[in-house]
Design a protein around this motif. Structure first.
Motif, PDB file in Angstrom:
ATOM      1  N   LEU A 106      -1.156   1.187 -11.886  1.00  0.00           N
ATOM      2  CA  LEU A 106      -2.043   2.149 -12.530  1.00  0.00           C
ATOM      3  C   LEU A 106      -1.692   2.308 -14.005  1.00  0.00           C
ATOM      4  O   LEU A 106      -2.576   2.322 -14.877  1.00  0.00           O
ATOM      5  N   LYS A 107      -0.402   2.449 -14.289  1.00  0.00           N
ATOM      6  CA  LYS A 107       0.029   2.602 -15.685  1.00  0.00           C
ATOM      7  C   LYS A 107      -0.325   1.367 -16.495  1.00  0.00           C
ATOM      8  O   LYS A 107      -0.754   1.474 -17.652  1.00  0.00           O
ATOM      9  N   GLU A 108      -0.145   0.210 -15.897  1.00  0.00           N
ATOM     10  CA  GLU A 108      -0.475  -1.037 -16.594  1.00  0.00           C
ATOM     11  C   GLU A 108      -1.967  -1.120 -16.903  1.00  0.00           C
ATOM     12  O   GLU A 108      -2.376  -1.583 -17.973  1.00  0.00           O
ATOM     13  N   HIS A 109      -2.773  -0.644 -15.960  1.00  0.00           N
ATOM     14  CA  HIS A 109      -4.227  -0.705 -16.161  1.00  0.00           C
ATOM     15  C   HIS A 109      -4.688   0.256 -17.258  1.00  0.00           C
ATOM     16  O   HIS A 109      -5.446  -0.127 -18.154  1.00  0.00           O
TER      17      HIS A 109
ATOM     18  N   GLU B 294       0.416  11.480 -11.862  1.00  0.00           N
ATOM     19  CA  GLU B 294       1.754  11.254 -12.393  1.00  0.00           C
ATOM     20  C   GLU B 294       1.787  10.159 -13.446  1.00  0.00           C
ATOM     21  O   GLU B 294       2.827   9.901 -14.050  1.00  0.00           O
ATOM     22  N   VAL B 295       0.642   9.497 -13.662  1.00  0.00           N
ATOM     23  CA  VAL B 295       0.590   8.365 -14.573  1.00  0.00           C
ATOM     24  C   VAL B 295       0.674   8.807 -16.028  1.00  0.00           C
ATOM     25  O   VAL B 295       1.114   8.055 -16.902  1.00  0.00           O
ATOM     26  N   GLY B 296       0.247  10.040 -16.310  1.00  0.00           N
ATOM     27  CA  GLY B 296       0.260  10.535 -17.681  1.00  0.00           C
ATOM     28  C   GLY B 296      -0.966  10.149 -18.478  1.00  0.00           C
ATOM     29  O   GLY B 296      -0.951  10.184 -19.713  1.00  0.00           O
TER      30      GLY B 296
ATOM     31  N   VAL C  59       0.819  -1.207   0.000  1.00  0.00           N
ATOM     32  CA  VAL C  59       0.000   0.000   0.000  1.00  0.00           C
ATOM     33  C   VAL C  59       0.853   1.257   0.000  1.00  0.00           C
ATOM     34  O   VAL C  59       0.562   2.236  -0.699  1.00  0.00           O
ATOM     35  N   ARG C  60       1.926   1.272   0.787  1.00  0.00           N
ATOM     36  CA  ARG C  60       2.765   2.461   0.912  1.00  0.00           C
ATOM     37  C   ARG C  60       3.888   2.512  -0.131  1.00  0.00           C
ATOM     38  O   ARG C  60       4.696   3.430  -0.120  1.00  0.00           O
ATOM     39  N   ASP C  61       3.926   1.507  -1.002  1.00  0.00           N
ATOM     40  CA  ASP C  61       4.942   1.486  -2.059  1.00  0.00           C
ATOM     41  C   ASP C  61       4.407   2.263  -3.257  1.00  0.00           C
ATOM     42  O   ASP C  61       3.635   1.747  -4.068  1.00  0.00           O
ATOM     43  N   ARG C  62       4.801   3.534  -3.366  1.00  0.00           N
ATOM     44  CA  ARG C  62       4.273   4.401  -4.414  1.00  0.00           C
ATOM     45  C   ARG C  62       4.610   3.886  -5.804  1.00  0.00           C
ATOM     46  O   ARG C  62       3.814   4.010  -6.731  1.00  0.00           O
ATOM     47  N   HIS C  63       5.797   3.303  -5.968  1.00  0.00           N
ATOM     48  CA  HIS C  63       6.205   2.813  -7.284  1.00  0.00           C
ATOM     49  C   HIS C  63       5.337   1.634  -7.722  1.00  0.00           C
ATOM     50  O   HIS C  63       4.948   1.532  -8.885  1.00  0.00           O
ATOM     51  N   ALA C  64       5.022   0.744  -6.766  1.00  0.00           N
ATOM     52  CA  ALA C  64       4.171  -0.398  -7.094  1.00  0.00           C
ATOM     53  C   ALA C  64       2.778   0.064  -7.498  1.00  0.00           C
ATOM     54  O   ALA C  64       2.186  -0.452  -8.458  1.00  0.00           O
ATOM     55  N   VAL C  65       2.240   1.056  -6.776  1.00  0.00           N
ATOM     56  CA  VAL C  65       0.921   1.597  -7.104  1.00  0.00           C
ATOM     57  C   VAL C  65       0.940   2.254  -8.476  1.00  0.00           C
ATOM     58  O   VAL C  65       0.051   2.026  -9.313  1.00  0.00           O
TER      59      VAL C  65
END
Length: 482
Positions: A338-341, A373-375, A328-334
């Motif tokens: 998100l980018k993958e989705h 930040e996902v673009g 949950v607190r791993d911003r890079h994993a989140v």
């Protein structure tokens, strides 16, 4: 004995049969996406009753004021100017302001007036020239006097008395009584007519609406779990996506009847089709409100137990994102998920509430920058509830989820407006924080909400050390000659 059993069976059938008929009608109408308009007529009837109650309360208050004035006229005082002045000060508040009953002060009338120029914000505002470039202040100091800090002391005391954060986590105060909210004014006993209406409303809410809504809720959750689990066995493809959207809207439409929701959607041409959908956050039922009109993917922490079963069922039918507690607190994993989705245009739009906490339907607080930040294309959505029929705000520090659901199901109804706003994209050279603030201001303007810069997590945590250091630095800069 047989006579008693037959009597019990008869009473049970009389009580249960209407519930079953209503439940079957709700399921059938939700399955075909239609409504008879009963709830909207019900809301209009409530408005008529509220207006009648308001008129009765105002009449009773005017009569009480007249009685007070007549009692005041009978008071005799010594014939000297000092006594008369003292009497006026004690009986009549200054500047024609009426004394509040029982110390009551409405939330929309601030106790204090602030000078906005002296409010130290989380991010110090930097001055820009006409070309848009940041200008630096000069290092020349004006002459310092002890009185220079008085304005800041005043601003600090005002913040302690009535700050802009904690007031956003209390229930919104109503101008008129809706025969529902708890009050120490005893409005329900002002007249026998109002008392009769209040008693009838109590029995309708607790002995008819509440058991009916609980039944609908249990059936809706069971039906949602079953349908999404079955959709999960359908082969991947366009048919599964269409079936999932139909099942999702149908099931959440049934669940919306558990709170007698009356939802008005505006500008449906801007409804999200992919990408990221962001909305202001008032309540857990925000998801329910939006899912009644569109299919979304959800993001959140994975749970066990009953909620875990529901999450796994939803995940079979649609690509939701559930994180383990360690992620949950791993911003890079989140960000990566998100980018993958959003990289797959066939995936439903993902629904995110960037505030990260529930606000009391009066304002919008700081948006977290992660989803910006996902673009991807951002679809803003503004949600505004009508508090006259029921307070949708969830104060998680005061009420548990079960207490909150109980209050929702014993309210008159949940009435709200939803505005789909035009999609927005990050501009060239625009930071994620600036983009988030731009989206936030658009949502606040459309929903008639106050646009605040504060982080909603301040209700749980103390201000960061860096914030305090920034404010100290900003205070020193304000003593310079500009």
């Amino acid at each position: 004995m047989a006579g008693i059993l037959s009597l019990v069976w008869f009473i049970g059938s009389v009580l249960v049969t209407p519930f079953l008929v209503i439940l079957l009608c709700i399921v059938f109408l939700a399955s075909i996406g239609k409504s008879l308009g009963v709830r909207r007529l019900y809301v209009k009837l409530l408005l008529i009753i509220f207006e009648y109650g308001r008129a009765n309360i105002e009449t009773a208050q005017k009569q009480a004021h007249r009685n007070e004035d007549s009692d005041d006229d009978e008071i005799t005082a010594p014939n000297n100017n000092t006594a008369d002045e003292l009497k006026d000060k004690l009986i009549k508040p200054p500047n024609g302001i009426k004394k509040p009953n029982n110390g009551y002060v409405p939330n929309d009338n601030s106790v204090i007036s602030r000078d906005d120029k002296l409010i130290l914000l989380p991010e110090p505002l930097q001055k820009k020239d006409e070309s848009g470039e940041i200008t630096e202040t000069k290092d020349e100091y004006k002459e310092y006097y002890l009185s220079s800090i008085f304005d800041y002391l005043k601003a600090g005391m005002e913040a302690i008395i009535e700050d802009q954060v904690t007031s956003r986590f209390e229930a919104e105060e109503l101008k008129n009584w809706n025969l529902l909210i708890r009050t120490n004014r005893r409005y329900e006993f002002i007249s026998w007519k109002l008392t009769a209406i209040w008693v009838c409303g109590f029995f309708v809410r607790y002995f008819f609406l509440f058991p009916l809504r609980v039944t609908i809720c249990f059936f809706g959750v069971w039906w949602l779990t079953l349908c999404t689990a079955l959709v999960g066995y359908v082969k991947e493809g366009n048919f599964k996506q269409k079936l999932n959207k139909y099942v999702s809207i149908m099931c959440f439409g049934i669940l919306s009847n558990a709170i007698s929701s009356v939802i008005t959607y505006h500008n449906e041409e801007n409804k999200p089709k992919s990408g990221i959908c962001v909305a202001n956050h008032t309540s857990p039922i925000d998801v329910l409100i939006l899912m009644c009109d569109n299919c979304y993917s959800l993001i959140g922490q994975s749970h066990g137990g009953f909620l875990g079963i529901l999450q796994r069922a939803l995940a079979r039918a649609s690509p939701h994102i559930w994180f383990e507690r360690s992620e949950v607190r791993d911003r890079h994993a989140v960000a990566n998920k998100l980018k993958e989705h959003v990289s797959n245009p066939k995936n439903p739009p993902i629904l995110i509430f960037p505030e990260g906490t529930c606000i009391n339907n009066t304002s919008v607080m700081q948006f977290k920058k992660g989803s910006f930040e996902v673009g991807s294309v951002i679809y803003p959505v503004a949600i505004k509830y009508d508090p006259r029929f029921g307070d949708a705000f969830w104060n998680s520090s005061k009420y548990s989820m079960m207490q909150y659901l109980y209050m929702m199901m014993t309210s008159w109804a949940i009435v709200c407006d939803v505005w789909y706003l035009p999609p927005m994209q990050q501009e060239e050279g625009e930071s994620a924080i600036d983009f988030a603030n731009r989206v936030k201001s658009v949502i606040a303007k459309q929903g008639g909400l106050v646009d605040l810069v504060w982080d909603g997590q301040l209700k749980r945590t103390k201000p960061k050390k860096e914030w305090r250091e920034r404010q100290q630095e900003e205070f020193s800069k304000r003593l310079k000659i500009e």
